[in-house]
Design a protein around this motif. Structure first.
Motif, PDB file in Angstrom:
ATOM      1  N   GLU A   1       0.830  -1.195   0.000  1.00 59.58           N
ATOM      2  CA  GLU A   1       0.000   0.000   0.000  1.00 59.58           C
ATOM      3  C   GLU A   1       0.874   1.258   0.000  1.00 59.58           C
ATOM      4  N   ARG A   2       1.953   1.201   0.749  1.00 61.48           N
ATOM      5  CA  ARG A   2       2.887   2.325   0.777  1.00 61.48           C
ATOM      6  C   ARG A   2       3.498   2.538  -0.606  1.00 61.48           C
TER       7      ARG A   2
ATOM      8  N   CYS B   1      -0.349   4.891  -0.601  1.00 62.21           N
ATOM      9  CA  CYS B   1      -1.447   4.842   0.364  1.00 62.21           C
ATOM     10  C   CYS B   1      -0.900   4.580   1.759  1.00 62.21           C
ATOM     11  N   ARG B   2      -1.720   4.903   2.747  1.00 58.88           N
ATOM     12  CA  ARG B   2      -1.364   4.539   4.118  1.00 58.88           C
ATOM     13  C   ARG B   2      -1.577   3.044   4.312  1.00 58.88           C
TER      14      ARG B   2
ATOM     15  N   GLU C   1      -5.081   1.341   4.322  1.00 57.97           N
ATOM     16  CA  GLU C   1      -6.053   2.180   3.601  1.00 57.97           C
ATOM     17  C   GLU C   1      -6.784   1.393   2.523  1.00 57.97           C
ATOM     18  N   LEU C   2      -6.069   0.597   1.737  1.00 57.05           N
ATOM     19  CA  LEU C   2      -6.713  -0.152   0.663  1.00 57.05           C
ATOM     20  C   LEU C   2      -7.597  -1.259   1.201  1.00 57.05           C
TER      21      LEU C   2
ATOM     22  N   THR D   1       0.844   9.183   1.950  1.00 56.10           N
ATOM     23  CA  THR D   1      -0.293  10.087   1.981  1.00 56.10           C
ATOM     24  C   THR D   1      -1.239   9.884   0.829  1.00 56.10           C
ATOM     25  N   GLY D   2      -0.808   9.201  -0.209  1.00 58.43           N
ATOM     26  CA  GLY D   2      -1.670   9.008  -1.360  1.00 58.43           C
ATOM     27  C   GLY D   2      -1.659  10.197  -2.295  1.00 58.43           C
TER      28      GLY D   2
ATOM     29  N   ARG E   1      -0.712  10.897  -7.049  1.00 61.04           N
ATOM     30  CA  ARG E   1      -0.906   9.681  -7.833  1.00 61.04           C
ATOM     31  C   ARG E   1      -1.185  10.026  -9.280  1.00 61.04           C
TER      32      ARG E   1
ATOM     33  N   ASN F   1      -4.730   5.892 -10.077  1.00 63.03           N
ATOM     34  CA  ASN F   1      -6.072   6.159  -9.555  1.00 63.03           C
ATOM     35  C   ASN F   1      -7.086   5.168 -10.091  1.00 63.03           C
TER      36      ASN F   1
ATOM     37  N   ILE G   1      -5.819   1.451  -8.281  1.00 68.53           N
ATOM     38  CA  ILE G   1      -5.914   1.276  -6.832  1.00 68.53           C
ATOM     39  C   ILE G   1      -7.270   0.749  -6.377  1.00 68.53           C
TER      40      ILE G   1
END
Length: 500
Positions: free
Chosen positions: A151-152, A156-157, A160-161, A192-193, A196, A201, A204
């Motif tokens: 995810e990183r 993404c955090r 998060e996904l 933080t996402g 992107r 986008n 994900i």
């Protein structure tokens, strides 16, 4: 993609031993492309078959060592946390790893692409090659950590996904804390996402459900009670339908800390689904304004435009001030007729998804004014859950999944509740694979003929997938009450249309 990707090892791309010679022809094969291909062929081979392909393994090892990366990147048994603990300088390279590198003056940094391929292969292999057999709590925790790194890599955090709304910091700091995917599942400060690309986008949203499905599969293969007994591990589980089903099936065998953690996970899932369904109910059609009821005199109902218009005669030109004699408020009350909603839910194993969704939905309608909600669950026995209909959490804790189905026992509880047929809607959720088919259908047809609204529901899941007994499906169609099967929005619309 199929298993045909396993080519003969002898056909693996040739990998040069060192950097390209300055005399390499400009139009010749790019050695960096060969190296990158070797890494990706090896990744595909290991994803589809855990057995090593000797030629691909040796070629990949040569590439990794030549570009100065640790050989541990090729070992699927080594977690990413362990790699970063031994080589902390690599941590920052995983941030945004999957995002395309910007090109300077149209030129590609092919050497950097090879390095990124080696790192990406490690992340993808650790997350998507989950093997088979029983999974231990330690293995699940390691996979969750590796998933956090993936995810990183997407910006993404961690969590998060997979739908996690927050995570505790790693207990010991260090690499695990920095990674955001360590033992405590901390949030990476860099994940933080932001920034992107459009391609990411689009990609994900498709990855999140896949990660959730993999995690659910791992949970199925492990001793769940072992995880629930560890509050730290239990807190990192992502609530999902698969997990909730297992918790509901096993809740009678849990106690102490394990039971408390199971209840916490169920409540988290219920709250998340309820938030979505409540929004859908609020967006659906509502009744007409009831102007016979005085508007509630609170600020949020204040009609400023009307108040100004009605008080314009009090305008003072000299003072340039408007004096307000009277405030006007908007009507918010709706014309509604007291309605009774009877929800009958098949709690056999095949209907878990629909049961959970409809139990939550019933609680939302129970909160509406002038709606009298009754809830019945059944398999071969029926249970009147009406006293807990407003609390889906308590309702689910009282269900008992599994067993056969005998809808006649539920019908015996439902029929006496129909006092005023014209103001009653009966929602029956089941796959309708029943024991006493004719007897049950005749009772349902009688409800329909009485003037009550009868809504047979085959499935109300996020995917809409479900099987309905074709015998019942055809007869409901002939009766003029076709089975609703699909997204839960369909049922929300039907209920709102009738109840408001």
């Amino acid at each position: 993609m199929t298993h045909d990707t396993h080519h003969d090892p002898a056909a693996a791309p040739a990998v040069p031993d060192g950097p390209a010679s300055p005399n390499t022809p400009a139009d010749g094969p790019d050695p960096h492309d060969n190296r990158r291909q070797a890494l990706y062929w090896r990744l595909l081979a290991r994803l589809f078959d855990p057995e090593e392909q000797a030629a691909l393994e040796s070629a990949s090892l040569a590439v990794v060592e030549d570009i100065g990366l640790p050989s541990a990147l090729l070992d699927p048994g080594v977690s990413l946390d362990s790699v970063v603990q031994r080589h902390p300088q690599l941590a920052d390279e995983f941030d945004g790893l999957m995002a395309p590198e910007p090109e300077e003056d149209g030129a590609r940094d092919r050497a950097a692409e090879v390095r990124r391929a080696a790192l990406a292969s490690k992340v993808l292999l650790n997350v998507f090659a989950t093997g088979s057999g029983t999974v231990s709590a330690e293995q699940l925790a390691r996979w969750q950590s590796d998933a956090g790194w993936l995810e990183r890599a997407f910006g993404c955090r961690p969590g998060e996904l997979r739908g996690q709304r927050g995570a505790a910091p790693a207990p010991n700091g260090g690499a695990g804390d920095r990674a955001g995917g360590g033992a405590g599942g901390g949030v990476s400060p860099t994940g933080t996402g932001g920034g992107r690309t459009p391609d990411l986008n689009r990609l994900i949203p498709a990855i999140g459900p896949e990660l959730g499905a993999i995690e659910a599969g791992l949970v199925k293969r492990m001793h769940l009670r072992e995880v629930l007994a560890d509050s730290r591990l239990a807190a990192r589980l992502t609530p999902s339908m698969s997990l909730i089903e297992q918790l509901l099936r096993d809740k009678d065998n849990l106690s102490g800390v394990a039971l408390a953690n199971a209840k916490s996970l169920i409540r988290r899932y219920v709250d998340e689904v309820a938030e979505v369904l409540r929004t859908q109910v609020e967006k659906a059609t509502v009744g007409e304004l009831d102007r016979s009821v005085p508007p509630k005199r609170v600020f949020r109902n204040l009609d400023l435009d009307r108040t100004i218009w009605k008080n314009l005669t009090n305008w003072s030109p000299e003072e340039e001030r408007l004096y307000v004699d009277r405030l006007y408020y908007r009507h918010t009350s709706r014309k509604t007729t007291p309605q009774r909603l009877i929800v009958v839910v098949d709690q056999s194993g095949s209907m878990v998804d629909s049961m959970v969704n409809c139990t939550i939905l019933a609680s939302i309608f129970a909160g509406l004014p002038k709606v009298d909600v009754h809830l019945i669950a059944y398999d071969t026995q029926a249970l009147d859950l009406t006293p807990w209909a407003s609390d889906p959490f308590e309702t689910l804790l009282r269900t008992k999944l599994g067993g056969g189905t005998d809808g006649t026992v539920a019908m015996a509880l439902a029929q006496p509740k129909i006092a005023e047929p014209r103001n009653t809607v009966v929602v029956w959720i089941s796959d309708f694979y029943e024991w006493r088919t004719t007897e049950l259908f005749d009772s349902m047809a009688a409800i329909h003929r009485s003037g009550a609204k009868f809504i047979p529901v085959g499935s109300v899941t996020s995917s809409g997938r479900g099987s309905v007994n074709p015998w019942f499906r055809e007869r409901f169609k002939d009766l003029g009450t076709p089975v609703i099967s699909g997204h839960i929005k369909k049922l929300v619309h039907e209920l709102k249309t009738f109840l408001t």
